[in-house]
Scaffold this motif. Structure first.
Motif, mmCIF file in Angstrom:
data_model
loop_
_atom_site.group_PDB
_atom_site.id
_atom_site.type_symbol
_atom_site.label_atom_id
_atom_site.label_comp_id
_atom_site.label_asym_id
_atom_site.label_seq_id
_atom_site.Cartn_x
_atom_site.Cartn_y
_atom_site.Cartn_z
ATOM 1 N N ASP A 116 38.407 -28.052 20.199
ATOM 2 C CA ASP A 116 37.728 -26.836 19.719
ATOM 3 C C ASP A 116 38.556 -25.936 18.809
ATOM 4 O O ASP A 116 38.097 -24.863 18.439
ATOM 5 C CB ASP A 116 37.219 -25.959 20.882
ATOM 6 C CG ASP A 116 35.868 -26.440 21.363
ATOM 7 O OD1 ASP A 116 35.269 -27.285 20.669
ATOM 8 O OD2 ASP A 116 35.419 -25.978 22.416
ATOM 9 N N HIS A 117 39.762 -26.351 18.456
ATOM 10 C CA HIS A 117 40.553 -25.510 17.564
ATOM 11 C C HIS A 117 40.160 -25.676 16.096
ATOM 12 O O HIS A 117 40.602 -24.911 15.247
ATOM 13 C CB HIS A 117 42.048 -25.745 17.772
ATOM 14 C CG HIS A 117 42.577 -25.050 18.991
ATOM 15 N ND1 HIS A 117 43.885 -24.728 19.168
ATOM 16 C CD2 HIS A 117 41.928 -24.597 20.094
ATOM 17 C CE1 HIS A 117 44.051 -24.111 20.335
ATOM 18 N NE2 HIS A 117 42.870 -24.032 20.919
ATOM 19 N N GLY A 118 39.296 -26.685 15.838
ATOM 20 C CA GLY A 118 38.738 -26.779 14.488
ATOM 21 C C GLY A 118 39.124 -28.007 13.696
ATOM 22 O O GLY A 118 39.003 -28.030 12.476
ATOM 23 N N LYS A 119 39.521 -29.058 14.400
ATOM 24 C CA LYS A 119 39.933 -30.281 13.732
ATOM 25 C C LYS A 119 38.821 -30.865 12.855
ATOM 26 O O LYS A 119 39.035 -31.132 11.673
ATOM 27 C CB LYS A 119 40.347 -31.301 14.791
ATOM 28 C CG LYS A 119 41.011 -32.504 14.228
ATOM 29 C CD LYS A 119 41.501 -33.402 15.331
ATOM 30 C CE LYS A 119 40.350 -34.216 15.870
ATOM 31 N NZ LYS A 119 40.830 -35.370 16.642
ATOM 32 N N SER A 120 37.640 -31.040 13.438
ATOM 33 C CA SER A 120 36.552 -31.665 12.676
ATOM 34 C C SER A 120 36.094 -30.778 11.527
ATOM 35 O O SER A 120 35.799 -31.269 10.432
ATOM 36 C CB SER A 120 35.355 -31.960 13.584
ATOM 37 O OG SER A 120 35.756 -32.754 14.663
ATOM 38 N N ASP B 124 39.375 -15.933 10.363
ATOM 39 C CA ASP B 124 38.236 -15.020 10.158
ATOM 40 C C ASP B 124 37.814 -14.321 11.450
ATOM 41 O O ASP B 124 37.098 -13.323 11.417
ATOM 42 C CB ASP B 124 37.052 -15.816 9.599
ATOM 43 C CG ASP B 124 36.622 -16.934 10.526
ATOM 44 O OD1 ASP B 124 35.515 -16.862 11.070
ATOM 45 O OD2 ASP B 124 37.407 -17.888 10.754
ATOM 46 N N LEU B 125 38.231 -14.844 12.588
ATOM 47 C CA LEU B 125 37.806 -14.234 13.859
ATOM 48 C C LEU B 125 38.447 -12.860 14.033
ATOM 49 O O LEU B 125 39.619 -12.677 13.717
ATOM 50 C CB LEU B 125 38.214 -15.114 15.045
ATOM 51 C CG LEU B 125 37.479 -16.430 15.233
ATOM 52 C CD1 LEU B 125 38.081 -17.192 16.413
ATOM 53 C CD2 LEU B 125 35.989 -16.192 15.466
ATOM 54 N N LYS C 84 35.965 -22.456 8.661
ATOM 55 C CA LYS C 84 34.553 -22.071 8.636
ATOM 56 C C LYS C 84 34.180 -21.508 7.267
ATOM 57 O O LYS C 84 33.208 -21.946 6.665
ATOM 58 C CB LYS C 84 34.310 -21.021 9.713
ATOM 59 C CG LYS C 84 32.846 -20.713 9.910
ATOM 60 C CD LYS C 84 32.690 -19.785 11.083
ATOM 61 C CE LYS C 84 31.243 -19.386 11.263
ATOM 62 N NZ LYS C 84 31.145 -18.383 12.338
ATOM 63 N N GLY D 264 30.819 -32.196 20.764
ATOM 64 C CA GLY D 264 31.863 -31.556 19.978
ATOM 65 C C GLY D 264 33.216 -32.228 20.121
ATOM 66 O O GLY D 264 34.246 -31.607 19.976
ATOM 67 N N ALA E 157 45.007 -31.449 17.306
ATOM 68 C CA ALA E 157 44.632 -30.106 17.736
ATOM 69 C C ALA E 157 44.197 -30.148 19.185
ATOM 70 O O ALA E 157 43.818 -31.198 19.692
ATOM 71 C CB ALA E 157 43.471 -29.588 16.898
ATOM 72 N N HIS E 158 44.246 -29.007 19.813
ATOM 73 C CA HIS E 158 43.590 -28.876 21.110
ATOM 74 C C HIS E 158 42.090 -28.869 20.833
ATOM 75 O O HIS E 158 41.666 -28.444 19.752
ATOM 76 C CB HIS E 158 44.012 -27.568 21.782
ATOM 77 C CG HIS E 158 43.478 -27.405 23.168
ATOM 78 N ND1 HIS E 158 44.012 -28.083 24.232
ATOM 79 C CD2 HIS E 158 42.455 -26.669 23.656
ATOM 80 C CE1 HIS E 158 43.339 -27.754 25.322
ATOM 81 N NE2 HIS E 158 42.389 -26.900 25.000
HETATM 82 P P1 GDP Z 1 37.533 -29.803 17.192
HETATM 83 O O1 GDP Z 1 37.148 -29.960 18.635
HETATM 84 O O2 GDP Z 1 38.985 -29.466 17.061
HETATM 85 O O3 GDP Z 1 37.089 -30.919 16.308
HETATM 86 O O4 GDP Z 1 36.789 -28.464 16.724
HETATM 87 P P2 GDP Z 1 35.538 -28.282 15.780
HETATM 88 O O5 GDP Z 1 35.885 -28.501 14.353
HETATM 89 O O6 GDP Z 1 34.394 -29.060 16.330
HETATM 90 O O7 GDP Z 1 35.318 -26.711 15.951
HETATM 91 C C1 GDP Z 1 35.063 -26.123 17.211
HETATM 92 C C2 GDP Z 1 34.257 -24.861 17.023
HETATM 93 O O8 GDP Z 1 35.020 -23.903 16.291
HETATM 94 C C3 GDP Z 1 32.981 -25.088 16.228
HETATM 95 O O9 GDP Z 1 31.980 -24.288 16.789
HETATM 96 C C4 GDP Z 1 33.357 -24.619 14.826
HETATM 97 O O10 GDP Z 1 32.236 -24.151 14.109
HETATM 98 C C5 GDP Z 1 34.321 -23.493 15.122
HETATM 99 N N1 GDP Z 1 35.290 -23.285 14.047
HETATM 100 C C6 GDP Z 1 36.053 -24.217 13.426
HETATM 101 N N2 GDP Z 1 36.823 -23.644 12.483
HETATM 102 C C7 GDP Z 1 36.545 -22.321 12.503
HETATM 103 C C8 GDP Z 1 37.017 -21.184 11.774
HETATM 104 O O11 GDP Z 1 37.852 -21.258 10.874
HETATM 105 N N3 GDP Z 1 36.490 -19.973 12.113
HETATM 106 C C9 GDP Z 1 35.566 -19.824 13.090
HETATM 107 N N4 GDP Z 1 35.117 -18.609 13.351
HETATM 108 N N5 GDP Z 1 35.092 -20.860 13.786
HETATM 109 C C10 GDP Z 1 35.579 -22.095 13.503
#
Ligand code: GDP
Ligand code: MG
Length: 598
Positions: free
Chosen positions: A16-20, A136-137, A166, A53, A13-14
């Protein structure tokens, strides 16, 4: 048979796109962890990773999953580091998988690292399962993003699960898509052992633990193994999987992902990308793709207080135990005394190590400006690598110099193209091409010197585009360049820790800017301090820190005793963060801050 029910995959993922967050959900859904245990993201283990993050080190977890077809599957999720500094680690993690989940943010769409990661996954022949996250956004536009994935990447996104990591919506669809679309591993269990190391870490009881994907053969406790890059041999003490804690299972066979412990004292002996084989009946050839990673960025790290040198060395040793890509060697600076020259994979890696030294080991540090590695071709034909500006040979002995170049790929909205090009030009970028991805996004490619992007390129890019640009780069090799050493003289003496290597056309503005900056950060002292910037002995800029006015000190004598005490205390506090360089006191931050310009 057994392999049919295994799936090995990673999530790309890029940032912050929600990988973790998605990884956590998968663990929760498969019952590996309860929601309560998940209040911290499990795969991002280090405190620093959570704060920033980002995922720094790869990890792997085995999840049992009963699919809708009634079969019980073994899903091995391999987490990959999310930053370009660690692209080699990422490539080894991908090599351990058959497929990848591609997470795309439903409001952001495709970004620079999305593409970079997809290309990497395709290079490893991975099956890519697109997942559209954050539905959900309110700003989510899932169907547009689905189309974008098809148009830009050319993947079939018609089945891409719509997910909110989320809230937990759509997680089961992701697991089903993994089972259905990602192929099971293949590999002969009876062939000689070939296990790919895709990560390792140091455990104080078990020694260095290798995270492995068994490609062929099998490994079990008691087996004598050999690291194919070094030839070193060890008896296996433990074999297991992550659930997510270390869980011994005795044997791992072709197709499996797990760990191997063998009382190995140093992570440097469990190199990422290396192949483990058996001493008896060894594999003829190692797995392809192993390389020894070399640091890209160097800096000097010194204790703020010279008395802490031994503590700093102990801390370095401990950090290196867990991070084979951290290099360090003792270095002596005329200005700063005894310290270490340290090599890092990139700027982020450097910042992480600095932060860990300060936080976990409670050290006050002076860090010199980061430098890339230059090639210097001497007049006698000899080539030397220079990672410390202070070691640059005399200009008369230099035939020419070469610097590392990168290809930078920037994705941004079309209306910011102008400001991005201006920035890239300022950083000596050479325009390559520009492509429109959609009407609302362009990719701009530049060839740029690494030296220009290690300081503040990304920050500038972000601020110029209000955060809308994303950025990725890859090293493309060395190019000849007109470089000079810029020296800074304090009170007439060269301060070696402040020297930098710059392009000759930038030496003058840079020299002036540094002199001005230093004038601001160096406090007034008992005498006047000239600050000069020089190239090859020629002064190109000068500033002066005026002497302290006498009446400031006069106020200390007689009069209010508490006031005098306060003043002394303040001075003491100030002193802690000051470095005596020759005759001049410099605040520790000055060494780094002079480079964070414009
Ligand atoms: P990563 O950098 O790809 O690992 O991204 P993270 O899993 O750390 O998520 C980045 C941010 O996006 C965090 O603040 C999460 O809470 C938020 N986030 C992740 N998934 C979702 C989702 O499905 N909906 C919303 N609204 N926020 C999300
Ligand atoms: Mg993450």
């Amino acid at each position: 048979q057994r392999q049919k029910r295994i799936r090995n995959f990673c999530i790309i993922a890029h940032i912050d796109h929600g990988k973790s967050t998605l990884a956590d959900r998968l663990l929760e859904k498969t019952g590996v962890l309860s929601a309560r245990e998940l209040d911290d993201q499990v795969l991002d283990t280090m405190e620093l990773e959570r704060e920033r993050g980002i995922t720094i080190k790869a990890q792997a977890v085995r999840m049992p999953y009963r699919a809708k077809d009634g079969e019980e599957y073994e899903l091995n999720l391999i987490d990959t580091p999310g930053h370009v500094d660690f692209s080699y680690e990422v490539s080894r993690s991908l090599a351990a998988c058959e497929g990848a989940i591609l997470v795309v943010d439903a409001s952001q769409g495709i970004e620079a690292q999305t593409l970079a990661n997809v290309y990497m996954a395709l290079e490893h022949d991975l099956e890519i399962v697109p997942v559209i996250n954050k539905i959900d956004l309110p700003s989510a536009r899932p169907e547009e993003v689905r189309q974008e994935i098809e148009d830009v990447i050319g993947l079939d996104a018609s089945y891409a699960p719509l997910v909110s990591a989320k809230t937990g919506v759509g997680i089961e669809d992701v697991l089903e898509a993994v089972v259905e679309h990602i192929p099971p591993p293949v590999g002969d269990e009876t062939a000689p052992l070939k296990a790919l190391i895709f990560d390792s870490y140091y455990d104080s009881y078990k020694g260095a633990i290798s995270f492995v994907r068994i490609m062929e053969g099998s490994v079990k406790e008691g087996l004598d193994i050999r690291m194919m890059s070094s030839g070193r041999e060890y008896p296996v003490t433990e074999v297991g999987v992550f659930r997510p804690g270390l869980t011994p299972i005795g044997t791992l066979a072709a197709g499996d992902v797990g760990y191997v412990a063998a009382s190995i004292k140093n992570v440097a002996d469990t190199r990422v990308g290396d192949t483990i084989t058996a001493v008896e009946n060894p594999a003829a050839e190692p797995l392809p793709g192993y390389k020894k990673v070399n640091p890209m960025v160097y800096c000097g790290i010194y204790p703020a207080d010279g008395a802490d040198y031994e503590d700093l060395r102990d801390a370095m040793e401990k950090l290196q135990l867990n991070d084979a890509s951290l290099m360090y060697e003792p270095e002596v600076s005329t200005a700063l005394g005894f310290g270490f020259r340290c090599g890092f994979l990139g700027l982020l890696h450097m910042e992480i190590i600095q932060e860990r030294l300060e936080r976990e080991f409670d050290l006050d540090l002076v860090t010199t400006a980061p430098s890339v590695v230059y090639k210097v071709i001497r007049t006698n034909g000899e080539m030397v690598l220079i990672d410390n500006p202070a070691n640059l040979p005399n200009p008369a002995e230099i035939e020419h110099m070469e610097e590392p170049m990168v290809r930078a790929e920037i994705m941004a909205p079309p209306d910011s193209v102008g400001t991005i090009m201006e920035l890239c030009q300022q950083k000596r970028g050479i325009y390559e091409d520009m492509t429109y991805i959609e009407t609302n996004r362009v990719t701009i490619r530049y060839r740029m010197p690494l030296n220009e992007i290690i300081y503040d390129f990304f920050d500038s890019l972000k601020s110029r585009t209000k955060g809308y640009a994303s950025f990725d780069y890859e090293l493309i090799g060395y190019e000849r360049s007109e470089l000079v050493k810029l020296d800074i003289l304090l009170n007439g003496e060269i301060c070696d820790a402040l020297s930098i290597i710059v392009h000759k056309d930038r030496a003058y503005p840079r020299g002036r800017a540094i002199a001005e900056k230093l004038k601001d950060v160096i406090p007034r002292q008992m005498f006047e301090i000239p600050i000069q910037a020089a190239v090859g002995g020629k002064i190109i800029a000068r500033e002066t820190v005026k002497a302290m006015r006498k009446d400031v000190l006069a106020k200390c004598y007689g009069g209010d005793i508490t006031r005098k005490k306060k003043l002394l205390e303040k001075q003491k506090e100030g002193k802690k963060r000051m470095r005596q360089v020759g005759t001049v006191q410099i605040p520790s931050e000055a060494f780094m801050s002079v480079l964070k310009m414009d």
